[in-house]
Design a protein around this motif. Sequence first.
Motif, PDB file in Angstrom:
ATOM      1  N   PRO A 151       0.998  -1.200   0.004  1.00  0.00           N
ATOM      2  CA  PRO A 151      -0.032   0.007   0.025  1.00  0.00           C
ATOM      3  C   PRO A 151       0.924   1.189   0.105  1.00  0.00           C
ATOM      4  CG  PRO A 151      -0.096  -1.090   2.154  1.00  0.00           C
ATOM      5  CD  PRO A 151       0.447  -2.039   1.248  1.00  0.00           C
ATOM      6  N   THR A 152       2.129   1.174   0.167  1.00  0.00           N
ATOM      7  CA  THR A 152       3.021   2.404   0.415  1.00  0.00           C
ATOM      8  C   THR A 152       3.364   2.815  -1.045  1.00  0.00           C
ATOM      9  OG1 THR A 152       5.101   1.125   0.466  1.00  0.00           O
ATOM     10  CG2 THR A 152       3.858   1.679   2.592  1.00  0.00           C
ATOM     11  N   THR A 153       3.004   1.961  -2.061  1.00  0.00           N
ATOM     12  CA  THR A 153       3.382   2.377  -3.304  1.00  0.00           C
ATOM     13  C   THR A 153       2.129   2.843  -4.100  1.00  0.00           C
ATOM     14  OG1 THR A 153       2.868   0.154  -4.153  1.00  0.00           O
ATOM     15  CG2 THR A 153       5.287   0.480  -3.432  1.00  0.00           C
ATOM     16  N   VAL A 154       1.051   3.150  -3.604  1.00  0.00           N
ATOM     17  CA  VAL A 154      -0.114   3.377  -4.191  1.00  0.00           C
ATOM     18  C   VAL A 154      -0.125   5.049  -4.519  1.00  0.00           C
ATOM     19  CG1 VAL A 154      -2.654   3.985  -4.149  1.00  0.00           C
ATOM     20  CG2 VAL A 154      -1.673   1.793  -2.904  1.00  0.00           C
ATOM     21  N   HIS A 155      -0.439   4.997  -6.076  1.00  0.00           N
ATOM     22  CA  HIS A 155      -0.440   6.376  -6.577  1.00  0.00           C
ATOM     23  C   HIS A 155      -1.847   6.662  -7.041  1.00  0.00           C
ATOM     24  CE1 HIS A 155       0.656  10.260  -8.706  1.00  0.00           C
ATOM     25  NE2 HIS A 155       0.236   9.715  -9.850  1.00  0.00           N
ATOM     26  N   PHE A 156      -2.612   7.701  -6.753  1.00  0.00           N
ATOM     27  CA  PHE A 156      -3.953   8.024  -7.427  1.00  0.00           C
ATOM     28  C   PHE A 156      -3.841   9.497  -8.175  1.00  0.00           C
ATOM     29  CE2 PHE A 156      -7.632  10.860  -6.256  1.00  0.00           C
ATOM     30  CZ  PHE A 156      -8.503  10.059  -7.036  1.00  0.00           C
ATOM     31  N   LYS A 157      -4.523   9.225  -9.222  1.00  0.00           N
ATOM     32  CA  LYS A 157      -4.813  10.510 -10.043  1.00  0.00           C
ATOM     33  C   LYS A 157      -6.092  10.696 -10.712  1.00  0.00           C
ATOM     34  CE  LYS A 157      -2.886  12.935 -14.011  1.00  0.00           C
ATOM     35  NZ  LYS A 157      -1.980  12.816 -15.312  1.00  0.00           N
ATOM     36  N   SER A 158      -6.887  11.645 -10.469  1.00  0.00           N
ATOM     37  CA  SER A 158      -8.201  11.783 -11.097  1.00  0.00           C
ATOM     38  C   SER A 158      -8.067  12.301 -12.554  1.00  0.00           C
ATOM     39  CB  SER A 158      -9.127  12.504 -10.291  1.00  0.00           C
ATOM     40  OG  SER A 158     -10.309  12.973 -10.988  1.00  0.00           O
ATOM     41  N   LEU A 159      -8.361  11.595 -13.423  1.00  0.00           N
ATOM     42  CA  LEU A 159      -8.193  12.170 -14.963  1.00  0.00           C
ATOM     43  C   LEU A 159      -9.561  13.018 -15.205  1.00  0.00           C
ATOM     44  CD1 LEU A 159      -7.554   8.649 -16.599  1.00  0.00           C
ATOM     45  CD2 LEU A 159      -5.794  10.406 -15.712  1.00  0.00           C
ATOM     46  N   THR A 160     -10.519  12.943 -14.469  1.00  0.00           N
ATOM     47  CA  THR A 160     -11.580  13.895 -14.590  1.00  0.00           C
ATOM     48  C   THR A 160     -11.550  15.053 -13.960  1.00  0.00           C
ATOM     49  OG1 THR A 160     -13.074  12.180 -14.696  1.00  0.00           O
ATOM     50  CG2 THR A 160     -13.763  14.329 -14.208  1.00  0.00           C
ATOM     51  N   ASP A 161     -10.839  15.139 -12.533  1.00  0.00           N
ATOM     52  CA  ASP A 161     -10.523  16.418 -11.935  1.00  0.00           C
ATOM     53  C   ASP A 161      -9.229  16.312 -11.407  1.00  0.00           C
ATOM     54  OD1 ASP A 161     -10.345  18.501 -10.366  1.00  0.00           O
ATOM     55  OD2 ASP A 161     -11.562  17.855  -8.615  1.00  0.00           O
ATOM     56  N   PRO A 162      -8.175  16.964 -12.189  1.00  0.00           N
ATOM     57  CA  PRO A 162      -6.591  16.748 -12.097  1.00  0.00           C
ATOM     58  C   PRO A 162      -6.461  17.493 -10.614  1.00  0.00           C
ATOM     59  CG  PRO A 162      -7.073  17.430 -14.326  1.00  0.00           C
ATOM     60  CD  PRO A 162      -8.289  17.477 -13.732  1.00  0.00           C
ATOM     61  N   VAL A 218     -10.531  11.938  -0.096  1.00  0.00           N
ATOM     62  CA  VAL A 218     -10.233  12.367  -1.390  1.00  0.00           C
ATOM     63  C   VAL A 218     -11.124  13.984  -1.343  1.00  0.00           C
ATOM     64  CG1 VAL A 218     -10.077  12.659  -3.907  1.00  0.00           C
ATOM     65  CG2 VAL A 218      -9.938  10.482  -2.655  1.00  0.00           C
ATOM     66  N   ARG A 219     -10.302  15.001  -1.562  1.00  0.00           N
ATOM     67  CA  ARG A 219     -10.813  16.195  -1.577  1.00  0.00           C
ATOM     68  C   ARG A 219     -10.903  16.499  -3.174  1.00  0.00           C
ATOM     69  NH1 ARG A 219      -7.090  20.319   0.968  1.00  0.00           N
ATOM     70  NH2 ARG A 219      -5.964  20.421  -0.864  1.00  0.00           N
ATOM     71  N   SER A 220     -12.068  16.763  -3.747  1.00  0.00           N
ATOM     72  CA  SER A 220     -12.439  17.081  -5.084  1.00  0.00           C
ATOM     73  C   SER A 220     -13.358  18.229  -5.064  1.00  0.00           C
ATOM     74  CB  SER A 220     -12.752  15.882  -5.931  1.00  0.00           C
ATOM     75  OG  SER A 220     -12.947  16.401  -7.286  1.00  0.00           O
ATOM     76  N   ASP A 221     -13.177  19.273  -5.818  1.00  0.00           N
ATOM     77  CA  ASP A 221     -14.255  20.317  -6.083  1.00  0.00           C
ATOM     78  C   ASP A 221     -15.275  19.802  -6.967  1.00  0.00           C
ATOM     79  OD1 ASP A 221     -12.793  22.022  -4.308  1.00  0.00           O
ATOM     80  OD2 ASP A 221     -11.817  22.825  -6.062  1.00  0.00           O
ATOM     81  N   VAL A 222     -14.991  18.840  -8.085  1.00  0.00           N
ATOM     82  CA  VAL A 222     -15.745  18.395  -9.124  1.00  0.00           C
ATOM     83  C   VAL A 222     -16.730  17.202  -8.360  1.00  0.00           C
ATOM     84  CG1 VAL A 222     -16.075  17.238 -11.096  1.00  0.00           C
ATOM     85  CG2 VAL A 222     -14.269  18.990 -10.816  1.00  0.00           C
ATOM     86  N   GLY A 223     -16.175  16.354  -7.547  1.00  0.00           N
ATOM     87  CA  GLY A 223     -16.967  15.193  -6.771  1.00  0.00           C
ATOM     88  C   GLY A 223     -17.804  14.512  -7.911  1.00  0.00           C
ATOM     89  N   GLY A 224     -18.607  13.586  -7.421  1.00  0.00           N
ATOM     90  CA  GLY A 224     -19.326  12.517  -8.501  1.00  0.00           C
ATOM     91  C   GLY A 224     -18.615  11.621  -8.805  1.00  0.00           C
ATOM     92  N   GLN A 225     -18.878  11.076 -10.043  1.00  0.00           N
ATOM     93  CA  GLN A 225     -18.354   9.983 -10.762  1.00  0.00           C
ATOM     94  C   GLN A 225     -16.992  10.439 -11.604  1.00  0.00           C
ATOM     95  OE1 GLN A 225     -19.089   6.803 -11.122  1.00  0.00           O
ATOM     96  NE2 GLN A 225     -20.773   6.766  -9.562  1.00  0.00           N
ATOM     97  N   GLN A 226     -16.003   9.759 -11.323  1.00  0.00           N
ATOM     98  CA  GLN A 226     -14.791  10.441 -12.060  1.00  0.00           C
ATOM     99  C   GLN A 226     -14.064   9.239 -12.614  1.00  0.00           C
ATOM    100  OE1 GLN A 226     -12.550  13.093  -9.812  1.00  0.00           O
ATOM    101  NE2 GLN A 226     -14.271  14.281  -9.025  1.00  0.00           N
ATOM    102  N   MET A 227     -13.222   9.396 -13.732  1.00  0.00           N
ATOM    103  CA  MET A 227     -12.445   8.452 -14.194  1.00  0.00           C
ATOM    104  C   MET A 227     -11.089   8.708 -13.441  1.00  0.00           C
ATOM    105  SD  MET A 227     -12.658   5.913 -16.215  1.00  0.00           S
ATOM    106  CE  MET A 227     -13.840   6.510 -17.610  1.00  0.00           C
ATOM    107  N   SER A 228     -10.350   7.635 -13.021  1.00  0.00           N
ATOM    108  CA  SER A 228      -9.131   8.000 -11.975  1.00  0.00           C
ATOM    109  C   SER A 228      -8.276   6.791 -12.474  1.00  0.00           C
ATOM    110  CB  SER A 228      -9.608   7.691 -10.629  1.00  0.00           C
ATOM    111  OG  SER A 228     -10.482   8.734 -10.102  1.00  0.00           O
TER     112      SER A 228
END
Length: 499
Positions: A74-85, A179-189
């Motif tokens: 789990p220390t190698t996890v990298h997350f990126k929202s493609l919908t809300d960078p 996760v903090r996101s101003d867009v919220g909702g369904q996002q491709m990540s």
Amino acid sequence: MKRAHRKLALTLLLALALTAPALAQQNAAKPAEVKEGVALTVYNGNFAVVREVRKIDIRDGVVYFKDVAQQIDPTTVHFKSLTDPKAVLLEQNYQFDLVSPDKMLQKYLDKPIEVVVGGKDDKPTSYAGTLMSFDNAQLVLKEKDGKIVMIQRVNNVRDIRFSALPEGLLVQPTLVWQVRSDVGGQQMSEVSYQTGGVNWHAEYVLVLNGDDTAADLAGWVSVDNRSGKTYKDAQLKFIAGDVRKIVDNTYGLAGAVSSRGTRMLADNAAPAMVEQAFFEYHMYTLGRRSTVANNEVKQLELFPQASDVKVTKRFLMYPTEQFRWWGSVNMNKSMDVGDKLKAKIFVEFKNSKENQLGMPLPAGKVRAYKRDPVDGAMEFIGEERIDHTPRNETLSLNIGTAFDIIGERKQTAFDIDTNRRIMRETIEITVRNHKKEAIEVRVKENFFRSLTNKVTANSHPDPFKKLDASTASWDLPIPATEEDKPGTVVLTYTVEYTW
């Protein structure tokens, strides 16, 4: 009129200037649509990098990312929202406390449960009460009237009923994110992580022709997945090379011990592996998607079969292979190497484009076969493990020991003068060939008594080769057997040691 024409031209130019950006924006190429999917890059060190594009819900700021490998780091996890960078991962918990009968009981201590008991032919009886304790043999319940009931578990308990799944227990390992996101909702990540329990190596099949001068070579990639996850329709890459990785067994669950094997036969319409240099390693990419199931060994074509690869068969007799220079002068007269020496069989070929190959060959096992001229059956004749082999290097495969080549080695003279620091030893090596054809046998000797040495006498007419400070070799032509008498050659040499 001229002023009117000028005014019209200026108006048209202004209109074009205003509409040009809009037209350019309309005509600009649309970005490629991002699709859900998984990619898996497997390394030789029993680990892999998983990359997933998945649609997730970030409405309330908490995300349960399920279906991850059980042996994830789990220390190698990298997350990126493609919908809300601009989305930010604030906190992550890796929860792997999975449901099991004893964990359910542990969570329900001092809570009400219902137990149904009764043998195969007995009428079921139900007990309801507070679970006080349990072990493999029995359950202890406190009923509503205060009575204590001890229920035998073995061959007695039919069902144990719980009101709900206890908090904190999961049916599969899960990453829980804030996760903090101003867009919220369904996002491709896009999510990537490392996992243990996935390994790969190469497998090769070498089929020799009738006179052992050429062969067909086929290559396969074997990927062994025990990571606790199935990778469906994955894009597969394989990294060949010694990638340094700090091993930490803190994370992940134990892999299962059972497995099944499948072989993906070559599809004429599907591209094979594409090889490319990558950093200081080599990468092999499968030209199509494939599913790698958990607890599965899958084989994929590495390259199309190479035909008519030129090979050379060699015989090596190495009587002193076990003797080495150990840092001090060896004055022990008797150094027994045993009777009835055997000759090792080597099959050699060059990994070059001119020899129908020329692809960097990842480490793996080479299995050698030859067809029976009587019935055409392909028979196994030996195997060898190779290391990562670049282009234009020669592979030498030790696949067995020759049946019809016998030898002896004996010491015929030994003298030592400790005052002058000189030691001389004369060795006689006899090689007998029981085959019907003449052969060549390479005899290799270690001068293990001292690093300072020289051969002062040699019975063989051709010069020997000094391979290094302590090793020499002779290539001996041995005649064929005639009238049941084996072809025989005797090599005698004297070596002088000083110190």
